[in-house]
Design a protein around this motif. Structure first.
Motif, PDB file in Angstrom:
ATOM      1  N   ARG A 121      -1.230  -3.564  -8.022  1.00 25.40           N
ATOM      2  CA  ARG A 121      -0.322  -3.631  -6.871  1.00 25.40           C
ATOM      3  C   ARG A 121       1.090  -3.242  -7.282  1.00 25.40           C
ATOM      4  O   ARG A 121       1.538  -3.587  -8.373  1.00 25.40           O
ATOM      5  CB  ARG A 121      -0.313  -5.041  -6.271  1.00 25.40           C
TER       6      ARG A 121
ATOM      7  N   ASP B 213       5.150  -3.565  -6.474  1.00 17.56           N
ATOM      8  CA  ASP B 213       6.008  -4.579  -5.861  1.00 17.56           C
ATOM      9  C   ASP B 213       6.858  -3.967  -4.740  1.00 17.56           C
ATOM     10  O   ASP B 213       6.825  -2.752  -4.501  1.00 17.56           O
ATOM     11  CB  ASP B 213       6.885  -5.272  -6.915  1.00 17.56           C
TER      12      ASP B 213
ATOM     13  N   GLY C  50      -6.001  -0.750  -3.230  1.00 15.99           N
ATOM     14  CA  GLY C  50      -5.708  -1.138  -1.852  1.00 15.99           C
ATOM     15  C   GLY C  50      -6.887  -0.991  -0.930  1.00 15.99           C
ATOM     16  O   GLY C  50      -8.019  -0.713  -1.369  1.00 15.99           O
TER      17      GLY C  50
ATOM     18  N   SER D 284       0.846  -1.189   0.000  1.00 18.58           N
ATOM     19  CA  SER D 284       0.000   0.000   0.000  1.00 18.58           C
ATOM     20  C   SER D 284       0.884   1.243   0.000  1.00 18.58           C
ATOM     21  O   SER D 284       1.858   1.322   0.756  1.00 18.58           O
ATOM     22  CB  SER D 284      -0.899   0.011   1.233  1.00 18.58           C
TER      23      SER D 284
ATOM     24  N   SER E 108      -7.459  -5.303  -9.369  1.00 22.48           N
ATOM     25  CA  SER E 108      -6.524  -4.653  -8.445  1.00 22.48           C
ATOM     26  C   SER E 108      -5.227  -4.325  -9.162  1.00 22.48           C
ATOM     27  O   SER E 108      -4.850  -4.990 -10.137  1.00 22.48           O
ATOM     28  CB  SER E 108      -6.236  -5.545  -7.232  1.00 22.48           C
TER      29      SER E 108
END
Length: 844
Positions: free
Chosen positions: A255, A257, A24, A2, A253
Motif C-alpha cells: 500500500r 501512503d 489493490g 489505490s 499487500s
C-alpha cells in the motif's frame, strides 16, 4: 490508497492476477465472477455487464465482493436497500445530468466512461461527486497511459481504470504498461538516494510492525511480480528477504501512503523472524498480553505441554474444554462491572482460543471468517436457539445452567448503604450504558430518507417496519365516527382521566402578564405564548396507549397550541386504535400521522408533502425514537426542539417499618414489567431481615402470577435493595439517584416531601401507587429518566409555552437609565449601542 484499478478483460494470466491482487482491488465483470479465482485475501469489485436482479446483485455482495458497480437504471433500484458503501455508480459522460441527489448520496463511488482523458472535465466531475471515490475508464483503451497521465488523474481527484489487456509484468512498451510502473506513478522520495521508506507489518498478527526497510522501483517490481519480500539494501543493493537465512516473506499487500512517499508491506513472515537478531520484530518481542502471543503459546503447548498439565488436559479432554467454554460464557453474561466483564471475557477468550488451536484454526482464520461475514448483505434473524432464550439471573456467577427452573425465586440484589465504598455507591447510582452513538448511526439513514423523499419514504418505511400498506399517512378532522367507537366502560374511564389531567394542567397555565417597574419609568414584563406547532409521539402498533395521548395532548390543548400533530404507528390493517383516536378528538388534534419510529420523528421535524412541520416534539419511545429525537434537535435545518432525553423507565421506593409488604412489592413489579431494562430500586429504612423477607416473598409470589413473568424475572434480577439506616440517608441516596418515579412508603410520608430535591414525580403514602399518576390522577406521566430529573421537569403545560419579555422606557426613565447603559456600552467598546441611547438623550 489505490493508484489505479485493473479491469479484468478476457482471460488474464494467473500470475498477473496474483500480482494485481497485491496492490489493490480488481474489477471483475459479473459474467466472469464465478470463473475467476483470485487469492483469498484479494479485494474484488463486481461490474454488472448485463441486467441482473436485485437478488443477484445482493448475492455478489454476500459472496464476498467488496463493491458492485451498477448502471444508472439498476442503481435506482438498489439505493436505499443495499448499503451505500458497497455501491459504485456506472455512467457515461452523457448521463451525468440524470444523476439525482438521492443517487449521488446513495453510492460510495462512481465509475465514468469518458471519450478521452480530459483532466479539466475529470476535476469538475470529481467536485460534483465530492465525498465519493471517482474512477475513470477512457473509451479509447488500445494504448496504455503514461505515468504522468495517472499522476494527473490522481491530482484531479480520480483513479484510472486500466483493462488487464494493457497491463504486463514484463517491461513497459507502447502496447503495455508494467504493473509496477503504473503503481509507482505518483510515488516520490525526499531522500538523496531516491529510496522509499517501507514499513513491514505482520498480516498474521493484526498488522504488528516488524521493521522499517527501504524500497526501490526495482525491488517493488520484484515484490509485486513474485509475491516475495524484496527490498533495497542501502549497502548491498537488491535484498531478497530470507534468501540466505530462510526467513522468507509472502507479500499479501503493498500500500502507498496518503502523501505518496512511503509504503507498507503486509506480509506473512516465515522462519526465525524478521529481525537480524532472530527476533520476530525489530521493535522487540510481542507483549505477553497479546492474543497473538497467547496463540503462539498454545500452539507450542499443543505439541510440548507435559502430561498432567492443565493445558494438556484441555487438549486431551474435549468434554472438559466444552464445559469450560460454556461456564465462562455464562459467567461473562452474568458479570456486572467493567472489571468483572473484562476478567470473564479474558477467561472465555483463553478457552475459546484453546479450542481453535486444538482444531488447527488460527486467529487469521477467524479474521477471514469475520471478514466474509461482514461482507454479507443478507442477514439472518439472529434469534437465539430455544435452549438459550430463557433469561438468566444476574446474581453472582454460578455454574452454567441452560434452562432456568420457572419456580426459581425471583430476587433482587442487596447492599448495605453504610458499608459500600465510594466506587460501589457510584455503581448503585448508575444506569445501563445507552449506546446512543450506535443508535444515531442506525437512525440517520432513515431520517435522511424522510427528509429528502418525504411522503414516498414514509409510505415505504411504514410498509417495511409496521407492515401496513398505506396510500396516505395523515388523517385530519373531522374523524369518522366509526373510528372512535369504544366500549362504554373504556370511554368513561378516559373521560374521567381527561377531566382530572385537564384540571391539573389548566391550573399551571400562565394567562396574565408579569410586570415589574425596575426603576422609575422603566417597566419590564414577561408574558407566555403557546408553541405554535407541536408533534406528539404516542407509541402504538400492537400496543394501545391512550394514556400517553392524554398526557401529551391535554397540556398542548390547555396551552393553546395552534397545530397539534399526533404521530402513532398504525396497526397492520392501516387503522389507529379507537382509544387513541378518541383522545385525539378530545384534545382537538389537527392531524394524526400514521407512522412510528425514527421515520415519524423525521416527518414531524422536517415536514413532508402531507405532514406539517412542527416546532417541538414530545413523547416517549424506544431507542430508535429517542435517537431520532436527539438527531433532529441538533440539526439546524430542522429547527425543532424536544421535550427531554429518555431512557428505560424506573422507580425508586423508600419503605420503613410502616410499609405494607404487598403494596411495596406491587409497586416494584409495576415498573419491572415495562421491559428487561427497567430500573427498580428499593431503599429499605431500618427494615429487619424478617420485614425484608416479607417484601421479597410478596414480590416473588406476585411476579410468578404475572403474564410477563419472564420480563419481570430479568429486570428484577438486575435490581437492587439498598439498606439505609435513616430516612435522611435514604432521601440523600434518592436525590443522588434522581429517579423518574419516587414512591414513599413512610410514616408521615407527606412531611418527607420537602426533602425531595430530584425526582420526576413523587407518590406519597401507601395509597398512592405509581399507576394512578400513569393514568388518571392528573399529573403527567412523561417524566425524565436516566438521572435527568436533576436538570429536567416532567412534561407540563409550561412545556408547551414559551416566554417573551418586553420593556417600556419613558422619557424620564431613559434620563435615569440611559447614562448607565451608555457607560456599560462604552466599557465593552460598542459605540453604536451607546449612540442609540445618547441620540435620544440629546433629543430630550
Amino acid at each position: 490508497m489505490s493508484v489505479f484499478l485493473p479491469l479484468l478483460e478476457d482471460a488474464a494470466d494467473e500470475a498477473l492476477l496474483q500480482a494485481l491482487a497485491r496492490i489493490g482491488p480488481v474489477i471483475v465483470p459479473a459474467s466472469q465472477a464465478n470463473a475467476v479465482h483470485l487469492p483469498e485475501h484479494a479485494t474484488r469489485y463486481v461490474l454488472l455487464d448485463r441486467d441482473f436482479s436485485l437478488d443477484e446483485v445482493t448475492s455478489f455482495l454476500d459472496q464476498g465482493a467488496e463493491k458492485v458497480i451498477l448502471p444508472l437504471g439498476q442503481a435506482k433500484d438498489a439505493i436505499g436497500i443495499l448499503p451505500a458503501d458497497r455501491l459504485v455508480l456506472l455512467i457515461d459522460v452523457g448521463s451525468v445530468s440524470a444523476v439525482s441527489d438521492r443517487i449521488r448520496n446513495g453510492v460510495s463511488g462512481v465509475l465514468i466512461k469518458t471519450p478521452a482523458l480530459d483532466l479539466d472535465f475529470v476535476a469538475s466531475f470529481s467536485r460534483f461527486f465530492a465525498g465519493s471515490a471517482v474512477h475513470v475508464l477512457p473509451a479509447t483503451t488500445s494504448t496504455p497511459p503514461s505515468q504522468s497521465s495517472i499522476r494527473g488523474l490522481l491530482s484531479a481527484g480520480a483513479i484510472l481504470v486500466l483493462p488487464t489487456t494493457l497491463l504486463t509484468l514484463s517491461a513497459s512498451t507502447d502496447r503495455h504498461i508494467n504493473v509496477a510502473d503504473a503503481f509507482l506513478s505518483p510515488i516520490s522520495s525526499d531522500r538523496p538516494d531516491g529510496l522509499i521508506p517501507t514499513v513491514v507489518s505482520s498480516h498474521a498478527e493484526g498488522g504488528r510492525s516488524l521493521g522499517l526497510v527501504y524500497s526501490s522501483a526495482q525491488s517493488i517490481s520484484a515484490s509485486i511480480a513474485t509475491g516475495k519480500g524484496v527490498y533495497q539494501s542501502r549497502k548491498h543493493g537488491l535484498w531478497r528477504k530470507g534468501e540466505t537465512s530462510g526467513a522468507t516473506q509472502d507479500v499479501i499487500s503493498i500500500r502507498l501512503d496518503c502523501d505518496s512517499d512511503s509504503l507498507e508491506f503486509s506480509v506473512i513472515q516465515h522462519g526465525a523472524g524478521f529481525c537480524h537478531l532472530d527476533r520476530s520484530s525489530c521493535f522487540g518481542e510481542t507483549e505477553t498480553t497479546s492474543l497473538f502471543a497467547l496463540e503462539k503459546t498454545l500452539q507450542s503447548r499443543l505439541s510440548s505441554a507435559p502430561e498432567g498439565s492443565y493445558t494438556r488436559r484441555l487438549f486431551d479432554d474435549p468434554d472438559l474444554l466444552r464445559a469450560k467454554i460454556m461456564e465462562e460464557a455464562d459467567e461473562l453474561c452474568r458479570a456486572q462491572t467493567k472489571e468483572e466483564i473484562a476478567f470473564e471475557a479474558a477467561d472465555l477468550l483463553y478457552f475459546a482460543l484453546t479450542r481453535c488451536v486444538a482444531a488447527g484454526v488460527s486467529i487469521a482464520d477467524i479474521e477471514r471468517s469475520l471478514d466474509r461475514k461482514a461482507k454479507k448483505v443478507t442477514r439472518r434473524a439472529g434469534n437465539a436457539k430455544p435452549q438459550w432464550t430463557k433469561p438468566a439471573s444476574s446474581a453472582k456467577p454460578k455454574p452454567v445452567q441452560a434452562v432456568i427452573d420457572p419456580d426459581t425465586p425471583i430476587r433482587m440484589r442487596s447492599y448495605e448503604l453504610a458499608a459500600v465504598s465510594v466506587d460501589e455507591r457510584a455503581q448503585l447510582l448508575r444506569r445501563p450504558v445507552l449506546k446512543y452513538n450506535e443508535m444515531l448511526a442506525k437512525v440517520k439513514p432513515i431520517v435522511d430518507d424522510v427528509r429528502i423523499r418525504g411522503d414516498a419514504a414514509l409510505l415505504e418505511l411504514t410498509a417495511k417496519f409496521d407492515k401496513a400498506q398505506l396510500t396516505s399517512t395523515v388523517l385530519r378532522p373531522p374523524f369518522p365516527p366509526e373510528s372512535i367507537q369504544l366500549d362504554p366502560t373504556v370511554r368513561d374511564a378516559i373521560d374521567v382521566a381527561y377531566a382530572n389531567i385537564h384540571k391539573f394542567h389548566a391550573a399551571q397555565a400562565e394567562q396574565g402578564t408579569m410586570s415589574v417597574e425596575t426603576m422609575p419609568g422603566v417597566v419590564c414584563a414577561r408574558f407566555a405564548r403557546p408553541i405554535a406547532r407541536v408533534g406528539l409521539y404516542v407509541p402504538g402498533g400492537t400496543a394501545i396507549l391512550p394514556s400517553t395521548a392524554l398526557m401529551l395532548g391535554i397540556p398542548a390543548q390547555v396551552a393553546g397550541c395552534k397545530e397539534v400533530v399526533i404521530a402513532t404507528p398504525p396497526r397492520q390493517d392501516g387503522s389507529i386504535s379507537p382509544e387513541v383516536m378518541y383522545v385525539a378528538y378530545l384534545v382537538g388534534a389537527s392531524a394524526i400521522l400514521k407512522a412510528g419510529g425514527a421515520q415519524a420523528v423525521a416527518a414531524l421535524a422536517y415536514g413532508t408533502q402531507s405532514v406539517p412541520k412542527v416546532d417541538k416534539i414530545f413523547g416517549p419511545g424506544n431507542q430508535w425514537v429517542t435517537a431520532a429525537k436527539m438527531l433532529v434537535q441538533n440539526d439546524t435545518d430542522a429547527l425543532v426542539s424536544i421535550d427531554m432525553p429518555a431512557g428505560p423507565s424506573e422507580v425508586l421506593v423508600i419503605a420503613d417499618h410502616t410499609c405494607n409488604p404487598a403494596f411495596v412489592a406491587a409497586d416494584l413489579l409495576s415498573q419491572a414489567e415495562h421491559g428487561v431494562d427497567s430500573q427498580v430500586v428499593l431503599v429499605a429504612v431500618n427494615l429487619s431481615d424478617g420485614e425484608l423477607s416479607a417484601i421479597e416473598a410478596e414480590l416473588d409470589a406476585q411476579a410468578h402470577a404475572l403474564p410477563r413473568v419472564d420480563i419481570v424475572r430479568e429486570s428484577i434480577s438486575k435490581s437492587n435493595i439498598v439498606k439505609a439506616q435513616s430516612v435522611d440517608e435514604a432521601i440523600k441516596f434518592s436525590n443522588d439517584y434522581a429517579p423518574e418515579h419516587l414512591i414513599l412508603h413512610l410514616e408521615n410520608a407527606s412531611k418527607v416531601v420537602p426533602l425531595v430535591e430530584n425526582a420526576g414525580s413523587v407518590f406519597v403514602g401507601p395509597y398512592s401507587p405509581e399507576s394512578c399518576g400513569d393514568y388518571a390522577s392528573g399529573t403527567n406521566h412523561t417524566l425524565p429518566t436516566n438521572g435527568y430529573a436533576r436538570q429536567f421537569s416532567g412534561v407540563n403545560t409550561l412545556s408547551f409555552q414559551k416566554h417573551i419579555t418586553s420593556q417600556e422606557v419613558t422619557a424620564d426613565g431613559l434620563r435615569g437609565l440611559g447614562p448607565v447603559v451608555a457607560t456599560l456600552a462604552d466599557c465593552e467598546g460598542l459605540q453604536a449601542h451607546a449612540n442609540a441611547v445618547r441620540v435620544r438623550l440629546r433629543a430630550l
